[in-house]
Every structure is written in C-alpha cells, then in structure tokens.
Design an enzyme around this catalytic site. Structure first.
Site, PDB file in Angstrom:
ATOM      1  CB  THR A  13      -5.546   4.822  -7.957  1.00 24.81           C
ATOM      2  OG1 THR A  13      -4.686   5.453  -7.287  1.00 24.81           O
ATOM      3  CG2 THR A  13      -6.152   3.820  -7.373  1.00 24.81           C
ATOM      4  CB  SER A  58      -0.895  12.032 -10.691  1.00 28.29           C
ATOM      5  OG  SER A  58      -1.426  12.276  -9.383  1.00 28.29           O
ATOM      6  CB  SER A  59       3.548  11.346  -6.979  1.00 24.88           C
ATOM      7  OG  SER A  59       2.632  11.081  -6.458  1.00 24.88           O
ATOM      8  CB  THR A 276      -6.021  31.907   2.586  1.00 29.06           C
ATOM      9  OG1 THR A 276      -6.170  31.772   3.888  1.00 29.06           O
ATOM     10  CG2 THR A 276      -6.987  31.706   1.683  1.00 29.06           C
TER      11      THR A 276
HETATM   12  N1  ASP Z   1      -1.124   8.030  -6.320  1.00 29.34           N
HETATM   13  C1  ASP Z   1      -2.310   7.986  -7.377  1.00 29.34           C
HETATM   14  C2  ASP Z   1      -1.924   9.176  -8.481  1.00 29.34           C
HETATM   15  O1  ASP Z   1      -2.016  10.388  -8.105  1.00 29.34           O
HETATM   16  C3  ASP Z   1      -3.436   8.304  -6.467  1.00 29.34           C
HETATM   17  C4  ASP Z   1      -4.519   8.233  -7.256  1.00 29.34           C
HETATM   18  O2  ASP Z   1      -4.564   8.054  -8.506  1.00 29.34           O
HETATM   19  O3  ASP Z   1      -5.826   8.640  -6.860  1.00 29.34           O
HETATM   20  O4  ASP Z   1      -1.549   8.661  -9.185  1.00 29.34           O
END
Ligand code: ASP
Length: 341
Positions: A13, A58-59, A276
């Site tokens: 982001t 990052s997904s 857990t």
């Molecule tokens: N979807 C974004 C990512 O993980 C969210 C972030 O950067 O906070 O790349």
C-alpha cells in the site's frame, strides 16, 4: 561515519495510488514513494535503494520472492550496515518469519515496514513508518555493533521480532501485534530499545538457507469439522508437513476420523505441528484429555508460535534436514527466537 542502509522496495500500500476509473489501489514504482518523502534525504544515513522489477501487493508474495529478498540481502550484506524492506502489510508477518529462518546468524538489522495508507495520502502512516525504520536500521551501539541484529517489523511506533508478529487489523494504523513476545523497541520522543544486549551473541557468521519444503498444509479446525473431507490433506505424497490450528491450549475434538487420519499420516512419515487459534498463549498438549492423543501419537507442540512462524519453520526444517529425528529435534527447539521454551 554515516550508516549505509539499503532500502528494498517490494510494493504494498505504501507505494500504491488509486485508479480513478475503478477505485482500486495499484502499485507504483519506488520513485513515487521516494518523491513523497524528501525527509529521507535529510536523515544522517547513506541511503541506497533497490526495487523488485515489478512492485507487488503482498498477497502476491511467493517463496520465490522470499528467495529473491534473501539473495538481495546476502549479495549486499558486507556493503551495508542495515536493510529496510518496504513490503505490503498483509503478508509481512509471513515474509518476516521466513526471512528469520532463511538468514541466520545476523549481526545487522533487517527491518520490514509498510503502511495502511498510501504515501500520497495526507494522513499516511507510511512516512513515519519508513523514516523510523531507517533510523532503527542505522542505530548502533557505542562499540559500532548494530543495536538490532535480527529480522524485525516496524509499524506504528513499535518494533517487533519478525517471527513473533501477526497482522491484527485491516484498518487500524496499529496493524501488528506480537502477543507472546514484548516489543524490541518503542518509538516516542526517542527510540527506546528494550533488547537485552547481553543476550545478543557476539559476532555471528551469516548462514543462508534457501531450501524450503513448500509442500506444507495448514488446517484450522472448527466445531464439527468433517475430517473425512480433508483426507486429501493428510496424504504424505502431497503434503510433507501440516500446521494444525487447534482450540485453546492445543485441543481438538475426540473424533475417530481425525485420530485415524493423523495416525496414518504420521506413520507414513508426515509431520504435524500443533499451534493454537488463540491470539496469545501456548499449546500445552496433554493438559486436557482432548489433546492427550496428540502427545501420544507424536504430533509436535508448536508451543507459543504464531501460525506464520510455524509454517515458515516447517518449510525451513523440512527443506534443510533429512532424518525424522533431526527434524523433530529442530522443530522442538527455539531456533531463532520464534518460541518460548
Ligand atoms: N494489500 C496490501 C499489501 O499487503 C496491504 C498493505 O500494504 O498494507 O500489499
């Protein structure tokens, strides 16, 4: 002498902008981030940067990206005093956990940071996160050694051990928590480091591990879970290890299908690590009758590891040790600060 810091931009982001047509956030290149933080020039550090060819959400991170990060850090390890990795927050805890196993014996800081709001947004948290992360990466003791000598996440005024973190909020600036380990530092008017320097062993040698076993499964159990439907997972040809997210202190239903699946899987050579579902606390197999079976059959306790750390540890251990005995031994140990013994 100014500390030399390498900024590694992967995306997230922090470097995104809204597509006015669709309203979606899209990644931009590093110059965009840099242009919005002219303060970086004024820090008393010698800053260089390197970028992933294409900035990613990052997904989209994969093991290949982790290895790419390891290569960048390893290739530049002698030249720089510290590293700041700009990374999306969604999977930052997974990357931090993986890096902590893949880069051992660190004497330099590797600080991951990012933001909840893009850098071009007026109320962005990205500026503070990045500027303080750079300061931390540059921070040294009086004898010239780095104050932080491990993989850490800096977010919203706190520095956490990377493999103890988990993302806890999709919209609060305080996006991370380290439920079972105290922060390494808190940034206020000054940055208060809480690391016990006596515990930081002197002069390690960097060890790089790039082999990861990626055939790892993850299953979160829930009341009434139809275990038979998960037969595909407990197949050692497909999955060499499984992280099982159980209830409370490591408990699971007294279910014959589950008992059969797990028994056969372990007999066939599979490894199961029990963590857990609770956001804090530790697995204690055998405390309740509902976890005694795990202990008897050889399910390993993940103790107070996060799921992210447990996955990364299984990938690392199964990728680098071949005998069952060695693997079990390593999984039970605290290797890089990931669990409390
Ligand atoms: N979807 C974004 C990512 O993980 C969210 C972030 O950067 O906070 O790349």
């Amino acid at each position: 002498m100014k500390a030399k810091i390498l900024l590694i931009y992967t995306g997230g982001t922090i470097g995104m902008i809204k597509d006015l047509r669709t309203g979606e956030l899209k990644s931009l290149d590093f110059n965009y981030v840099f242009d919005h933080i002219p303060e970086l020039e004024r820090l008393h550090v010698d800053l260089s940067s390197i970028s992933f060819e294409k900035a990613i959400d990052s997904s989209d991170m994969t093991y290949a990206h982790w290895k790419q990060l390891v290569d960048i850090i390893n290739d530049n390890y002698e030249t720089y005093d510290g590293f700041v990795v700009l990374h999306g927050s969604d999977t930052m805890a997974y990357t931090a956990s993986a890096l902590s196993f893949m880069l051992q014996g660190l004497t330099k800081p590797i600080i991951l940071t990012g933001s909840q709001l893009p850098i071009g947004t007026i109320r962005t948290d990205g500026k503070e996160n990045l500027i303080t992360a750079v300061e931390i990466a540059a921070a040294k003791n009086a004898d010239g050694s780095a104050i932080v000598q491990e993989v850490a996440i800096y977010f919203e005024y706190s520095l956490y051990r990377g493999n103890r973190c988990t993302k806890i909020s999709a919209n609060q600036f305080e996006a991370f928590s380290s439920p079972n380990y105290p922060p390494l530092a808190v940034a206020g008017v000054t940055i208060e480091y809480k690391l016990d320097q006596n515990l930081i062993k002197k002069r390690h040698v960097l060890q790089v591990y790039k082999n990861l076993e990626t055939r790892i499964g993850l299953l979160k159990i829930y009341p009434g879970i139809p275990f038979k439907n998960y037969e595909f997972l407990f197949n050692v040809k497909q999955f060499k290890g499984i992280v099982l997210e159980t209830f409370g202190a490591g408990n699971a239903p007294n279910n014959q299908d589950m008992i059969d699946l797990i028994t056969n899987y372990i007999d066939a050579g599979g490894i199961i690590l029990n963590v857990t579902q609770c956001s804090s606390g530790s697995v204690r197999q055998g405390q309740y009758q509902t976890s005694s079976f795990f202990e008897k059959i050889g399910v390993l306790s993940g103790k107070d590891m996060t799921t992210e750390a447990a996955l990364a540890k299984l990938m690392f251990v199964l990728g680098n040790y071949s005998t069952r005995e060695e693997r079990i031994n390593k999984l039970n140990l605290n290797l890089v600060g990931e669990l409390t013994v």
